[in-house]
Scaffold this motif. Sequence first.
Motif, PDB file in Angstrom:
ATOM      1  N   PRO A  74       0.671  -1.233  -0.082  1.00 58.10           N
ATOM      2  CA  PRO A  74       0.072   0.034   0.027  1.00 58.10           C
ATOM      3  C   PRO A  74       0.944   1.363   0.113  1.00 58.10           C
ATOM      4  CG  PRO A  74      -0.992  -1.457   1.732  1.00 58.10           C
ATOM      5  CD  PRO A  74       0.532  -1.975   1.049  1.00 58.10           C
ATOM      6  N   ALA A  75       2.228   1.176   0.484  1.00 57.46           N
ATOM      7  CA  ALA A  75       2.937   2.320   0.585  1.00 57.46           C
ATOM      8  C   ALA A  75       3.693   2.671  -0.726  1.00 57.46           C
ATOM      9  CB  ALA A  75       4.132   2.145   1.645  1.00 57.46           C
ATOM     10  N   HIS A  76       3.419   1.810  -2.034  1.00 58.87           N
ATOM     11  CA  HIS A  76       4.346   2.189  -3.131  1.00 58.87           C
ATOM     12  C   HIS A  76       3.221   2.363  -4.098  1.00 58.87           C
ATOM     13  CE1 HIS A  76       6.402   1.287  -6.877  1.00 58.87           C
ATOM     14  NE2 HIS A  76       7.425   1.711  -6.236  1.00 58.87           N
ATOM     15  N   PRO A  77       2.901   3.503  -4.700  1.00 59.06           N
ATOM     16  CA  PRO A  77       1.822   3.769  -5.356  1.00 59.06           C
ATOM     17  C   PRO A  77       1.757   3.065  -6.739  1.00 59.06           C
ATOM     18  CG  PRO A  77       3.224   5.737  -4.887  1.00 59.06           C
ATOM     19  CD  PRO A  77       3.833   4.748  -4.485  1.00 59.06           C
ATOM     20  N   GLU A  78       2.737   2.532  -7.363  1.00 57.90           N
ATOM     21  CA  GLU A  78       2.626   1.503  -8.589  1.00 57.90           C
ATOM     22  C   GLU A  78       2.178   0.222  -8.237  1.00 57.90           C
ATOM     23  OE1 GLU A  78       5.935   1.855 -11.146  1.00 57.90           O
ATOM     24  OE2 GLU A  78       6.208   3.899 -10.858  1.00 57.90           O
ATOM     25  N   PHE A  79       2.785  -0.373  -7.090  1.00 55.97           N
ATOM     26  CA  PHE A  79       2.594  -1.441  -6.524  1.00 55.97           C
ATOM     27  C   PHE A  79       0.987  -1.574  -6.039  1.00 55.97           C
ATOM     28  CE2 PHE A  79       4.503  -5.171  -3.703  1.00 55.97           C
ATOM     29  CZ  PHE A  79       3.785  -6.016  -4.348  1.00 55.97           C
ATOM     30  N   ALA A  80       0.356  -0.525  -5.429  1.00 54.59           N
ATOM     31  CA  ALA A  80      -0.925  -0.359  -4.784  1.00 54.59           C
ATOM     32  C   ALA A  80      -1.802  -0.446  -6.120  1.00 54.59           C
ATOM     33  CB  ALA A  80      -1.066   0.590  -3.932  1.00 54.59           C
ATOM     34  N   ALA A  81      -1.557   0.338  -7.218  1.00 52.94           N
ATOM     35  CA  ALA A  81      -2.552   0.495  -8.324  1.00 52.94           C
ATOM     36  C   ALA A  81      -2.645  -0.896  -8.963  1.00 52.94           C
ATOM     37  CB  ALA A  81      -1.780   1.517  -9.378  1.00 52.94           C
TER      38      ALA A  81
END
Length: 110
Positions: A74-81
């Motif tokens: 959740p803390a990494h925008p691309e990973f979360a997306a």
Amino acid sequence: MILETRATNTGENVAFSIERLKELGLFEAISSVIAVGSVSASRRYLMTLERHWPEVIKMIAPANKYPVDVADWPAHPEFAAEVLEEWGKVQPYLEAGYLRELNPSTCPLL
């Protein structure tokens, strides 16, 4: 290792792999399968295997391409997306018949 290169989606990959194993006379000898792919799509990969090949034991070897631990997605925008995009695919794919809910007896990590 047998590489399948014709597929354009996960369902085709499983179906074509099964077809190839049958051509080689190896299908009946397979009792477990390891899916290798993005950590974000791990559950979908296993659910696709459950739909096309329910009798095998399913395992996953997830690859994380992001510079953060999987628990910190959740803390990494691309990973979360990517995780949220995959999550959004599950219900429509279930309804379309591309996936099947996992069976704990053939997917022991559940």
